[in-house]
Design a protein around this motif. Structure first.
Motif, PDB file in Angstrom:
ATOM      1  N   ASN A 214      15.590  14.179  74.179  1.00 54.83           N
ATOM      2  CA  ASN A 214      15.587  12.904  73.467  1.00 54.83           C
ATOM      3  C   ASN A 214      14.424  12.057  73.966  1.00 54.83           C
ATOM      4  N   PRO A 215      13.278  12.201  73.328  1.00 52.56           N
ATOM      5  CA  PRO A 215      12.047  11.612  73.874  1.00 52.56           C
ATOM      6  C   PRO A 215      12.048  10.089  73.963  1.00 52.56           C
TER       7      PRO A 215
ATOM      8  N   MET B 238      23.635  14.839  88.608  1.00 51.96           N
ATOM      9  CA  MET B 238      23.262  13.723  87.739  1.00 51.96           C
ATOM     10  C   MET B 238      21.800  13.852  87.329  1.00 51.96           C
ATOM     11  N   ASN B 239      20.967  14.092  88.302  1.00 44.74           N
ATOM     12  CA  ASN B 239      19.541  14.226  87.982  1.00 44.74           C
ATOM     13  C   ASN B 239      19.293  15.335  86.967  1.00 44.74           C
TER      14      ASN B 239
ATOM     15  N   LEU C  39      16.655  13.544  78.803  1.00 47.55           N
ATOM     16  CA  LEU C  39      15.311  13.013  78.541  1.00 47.55           C
ATOM     17  C   LEU C  39      14.456  14.053  77.809  1.00 47.55           C
ATOM     18  N   ARG C  40      14.601  15.282  78.212  1.00 54.09           N
ATOM     19  CA  ARG C  40      13.842  16.374  77.594  1.00 54.09           C
ATOM     20  C   ARG C  40      14.173  16.481  76.103  1.00 54.09           C
TER      21      ARG C  40
ATOM     22  N   GLU D 117      28.520  10.934  76.645  1.00 56.54           N
ATOM     23  CA  GLU D 117      27.218  11.242  76.041  1.00 56.54           C
ATOM     24  C   GLU D 117      26.453  12.335  76.766  1.00 56.54           C
TER      25      GLU D 117
ATOM     26  N   VAL E 270      20.328  14.050  83.556  1.00 53.64           N
ATOM     27  CA  VAL E 270      19.343  13.088  83.069  1.00 53.64           C
ATOM     28  C   VAL E 270      18.100  13.834  82.571  1.00 53.64           C
ATOM     29  N   THR E 271      17.643  14.768  83.357  1.00 49.05           N
ATOM     30  CA  THR E 271      16.469  15.555  82.962  1.00 49.05           C
ATOM     31  C   THR E 271      16.694  16.218  81.609  1.00 49.05           C
TER      32      THR E 271
ATOM     33  N   GLN F 237      15.955   6.007  77.339  1.00 50.36           N
ATOM     34  CA  GLN F 237      15.638   5.396  78.632  1.00 50.36           C
ATOM     35  C   GLN F 237      16.891   5.160  79.466  1.00 50.36           C
ATOM     36  N   SER F 238      18.032   5.570  78.954  1.00 46.29           N
ATOM     37  CA  SER F 238      19.291   5.309  79.651  1.00 46.29           C
ATOM     38  C   SER F 238      20.295   6.355  79.213  1.00 46.29           C
ATOM     39  N   VAL F 239      20.942   6.992  80.165  1.00 46.93           N
ATOM     40  CA  VAL F 239      21.971   7.972  79.808  1.00 46.93           C
ATOM     41  C   VAL F 239      23.002   8.020  80.932  1.00 46.93           C
ATOM     42  N   ASN F 240      24.236   8.161  80.541  1.00 44.71           N
ATOM     43  CA  ASN F 240      25.344   8.094  81.487  1.00 44.71           C
ATOM     44  C   ASN F 240      25.854   9.489  81.832  1.00 44.71           C
TER      45      ASN F 240
END
Lengths: 347, 347, 347, 347
Positions: free
Chosen positions: D111-112, D100-101, D108-109, D85, D104-105, D115-118
């Protein structure tokens, strides 16, 4: 009071003196709890296998995947090499990378030649009560939890990595428990610490508390939310080899099942088991051949039962210790109604 | 009477009409029971996924190793290819090879070109009541069980592969149960059949029957015998892919845990799961590209709960159905004292 | 003559004195070869880890699944317990159950109390040259191979379980090789025995023999037959724990790759590795705690290379030793044209 | 020039037009290369499976552990759910958390509600040439590599995550290759990208280049340094299910073996395989039942050979493309002497 003090006796084996993972000699636990403003409800819990430097004195370890919908860092190297070389850090889902960086920083600081280290970080998703997208956990929070790690009794409930978690529809959190084998079976201790954030159909000491309180997965035949996760850490002083540590870890899921956990699709249920047996540590710089002692296959069953019972009780302990919490977006999670539960258990 | 007919209700989901693995349309079960003289107390149970030829119409399948101290035949090919090409046969530990030979014979007979077939045979050890070293199961016994396999209700207790087994210190045997999802969740059925031969600390509907009747692993802090095994077969008509069948199988061990099973060192606890979804069968001679339907990850949790509950109930059913037996060397195994148990459950 | 005697040097390490699995002290190999009439071209090969009773003195072991399209018996218990309690028997695909029965018989005969034993049997499919559906291998054939097992040099080619096999389109068979580490690295020996029955694009000492002789998988861009299997047994006297035995086994597939093997869909490629280190045997009746020595992770790489090289050479040895064979249905398989190959290798 | 342009032909199948992972339609690759001052020699490489949002349109994926001494992020969730994903990011060992960070950033940006992403991040250790302890890779570097990702030809050698790596004692780097099946076998493409940083005994097109140039593991029977790692990404447009993607990934290690790789103890050899088949994507918000197409087991072998050959060639390509580099602490790594190698290959 903890359930056992209230007369709720789980299982047939006896806990150690603290009924905590810290009954395994040398194991330390530390928390950083972040409750700030309306939205920050998160934290960090560190489990430290011994008082030395983990990188230089690694411990035998194994990880069981109860259900792998999670972001656990460090899995593959633990599996390949059978050893743990950092403390175990638990936090929230979106802060795993930050916690890894903190563990790397600590290892590099203490070991000037090191160019590679396998940080082990587990997580559950506290996004219902915590502004998880804000990624408020800092590296300093991780260092605080590591520094705070001590032997002795362990605070449970809304602390550390359990600050914002939910379990069976009530407030979850950190819980811990232990079992000590009789001397005739080696006198070994198994200690468990959990970060509870999962769903299912709660039962306590066999009593179907979830259905009785009308709060459970599958109520009204609707697919209510059962997701979430449970991180489980199992420590023992028994001289288990890596293969038997893996089996010990696997048994912890049977303990989770006894509370009504179902390992739903969205659950990240991981069990990290390690042995503190001092003769079996893996020292950097030691020779090519290690001498060690290992418990035989034929002697591990009592430890399996200990893992099951301590996991069950640690989960229930987390529920009893957790308290009501309001958090992000005004979301509210009630604590388990302990008085009502005790009444149900008396019937 | 079965526990559910006696008012013992396990779980929150509803069984299918037969409360048996045969609630999954097309699944057939057959037994050969061998009770002869003083010493033969064994048999064969066959679970047949559909009415056609399994070799020509394979079904998607997966196997979970709860604890691999067993002689299961066929594991690696099922794992590699994700398919089952023979019926599943259960028998005693030392008769696995004989059962394999029977399955091979049947496949060669029905498929004149076949030179390779992966027989799937599970077992538990009935050596306490049965003269297991005599290896009395014959290929003819296996063919009989296969021929006897029918849809409809399933005989439980001291039959087939459960003839000579023990469970939680009482007489074990064959048990079965099912769960049917509401139509809103797809209306799928999950059926389970077990061959129970394991130990632990029995609890029924959460009530600690083992401790209350003073018969359980770890009583007097001695390492009493908890070994043995549980073979579990999980069938579903849901269109699960192989990966999710494996997860479904894994959940059955959580059902075993709810009965007090501990997966001791010496236990061979295997779960074989298959899907009967007709569109997903693997036909010999079909083209390179298959069209299929699969349940999404997000939709599998109700099936997980069904697997847990049906396994729990199948195990309890096996105990209620089993009867006292005396066998090899004069060994005797009492049936679970159902009346006493019902009283304990009423309290 | 064997390839090495003909100047074909594979790898950079040195073989042991016999260049055979029997360079690992105590390991014994025995064959039963069945070449009868027009159609029987099959047999049995036994690899016996030491001269004692395997059940009473088990050896640490692990099995790697290179590709699990095969009928290997005994996998799950070896994985769970990390030990081998019977000799390893190799035969044809449809005779696995017969070989299991023979191993069970032998164990029961020698151990009057035993009620459970995990027979390990591997196979490949010799159905092109052998009337495999006739299932001509008998239990007596297995007992003969076990009785014939001796230390010393090992016959290669069309013998035992390799009697009817094919490899890279030529006649396959049994092959063996070994590598001995220098004393500075412990002086350990790794020995390999293979039953070759697989396809791909043959290369010998890096020379693309398959394409040069126009016999290889994918020739003319057609999907020619590459299926088959390779059974690989890896023995070592190094004190490897089970986890590192598994890694050693995994490396054998890299040796197979160096010959041009591709682990096709239909291949059953299994590697069984065991350690003969006498101090690490698992004795029935020993106490709860075992003392053992284990090679550290940091010291295993030379053994990995040894496993790779010995596997590569064992496969090539099987091809050089095998001879032309005509069998079932008049099918004929040519031996590798050694003279031509040597010419190709000189270029 | 790339080896194939210089007449070095590896394998029997044909590459796609670019001989790169980007021959799989839609796949994009981007690099950030950090060569600064005396000590920074590192970078980031991103492999993006398609042009949409990976979180909303996940692709089927699997990961094979060739040897798990590495810090790969994201393994367990890919294994549990069978899907990818995020893009795949490669970097150095101590920068995994930073990468990773960044992933994730980015998620999140875009997909508002998420709360969880791999995040999936692989690494090798470039600490010989790079000041790895300085952890110079920034989140911005990762975003740059993602932004730079494009279809079309791929830069190889000292770029991106391969900037500071070493391979077989020479300079390693990024390499890529592909194979295209003939239309009669489906016309599918398999593309591979590698980050080479491992050791062994180099052979190119079967010629033992390492021994001939006297640079190889085990030279002088000393345990010279063979550690390091190889990250391998395998893309295909074939409609492979997750189980067969895992098998495809497993085959890539056979390609590594053909170059002389040995998967030493300290190697982190991971293979991430995904399918871009558009009909099989997993869309967030889709219904409970998915319709998909899958290649049958019987049709996957040509893809296995493609995975082997493309991996072998991608590794050799990385060596040919890499150039001399001096870095941290004045350490120097020579490029493979291509002229000499070509001469050796002509003999």
């Amino acid at each position: 009071s903890r359930p056992r003090d209230l007369g709720v006796k789980l299982g047939v084996m006896h806990p150690g003196p603290l009924n905590a993972i810290t009954d395994v000699a040398g194991v330390r636990v530390g928390h950083t709890t972040r409750i700030e403003g309306d939205s920050i409800r998160t934290g960090v819990t560190a489990v430290v296998p011994h008082g030395g430097d983990l990188y230089r004195e690694k411990v035998p370890a194994a990880i069981h995947l109860g259900n792998g919908y999670g972001k656990l860092a460090g899995y593959t190297q633990v599996e390949e090499l059978g050893e743990l070389e950092t403390p175990i850090v638990l936090t929230n889902t979106l802060s795993v990378a930050t916690a890894m960086n903190a563990l790397v920083t600590a290892c590099l600081r203490d070991n000037p030649q090191v160019q590679s280290v396998n940080a082990v970080v587990g997580e559950t998703n506290d996004g219902y009560l915590n502004d998880i997208r804000g990624r408020h956990v800092t590296e300093a929070d991780v260092h605080s939890a590591l520094s705070a790690a001590t032997e002795g009794s362990v605070t449970e409930g809304n602390v550390g990595a359990g600050t914002g978690t939910s379990c069976f529809g009530w407030k979850g959190g950190i819980g811990t428990s232990s079992r000590k084998l009789p001397e005739s079976l080696g006198g070994y201790t198994v200690g468990v610490l959990v970060q509870t954030n999962f769903g299912g159909v709660l039962q306590i000491a066999g009593v179907p508390v979830g259905p009785l309180l009308e709060r459970y997965y599958f109520r009204d035949e609707l697919e209510s939310h059962a997701d979430g996760s449970c991180m489980i850490v199992v420590a023992t002083d028994a001289p288990l080899g890596v293969r038997n540590l893996k089996r010990l870890a696997q048994r912890a899921m049977l303990g989770l099942a006894r509370t009504g956990g179902i390992a739903s699709n969205g659950s990240g249920d991981y069990v990290i088991a390690f042995s503190t047996a001092t003769g079996n540590r893996i020292s950097v710089g030691a020779g090519a051949v290690r001498s060690l002692t290992e418990l035989s296959n034929g002697a591990v069953t009592p430890l399996f039962l200990a893992s099951i019972e301590a996991t069950e009780e640690a989960i229930i302990n987390s529920l009893f210790a957790a308290e009501d919490m309001t958090g992000h977006g005004g979301n509210h999670r009630e604590a388990l109604p302990v008085e009502k539960v005790l009444e149900l258990l008396k019937k």
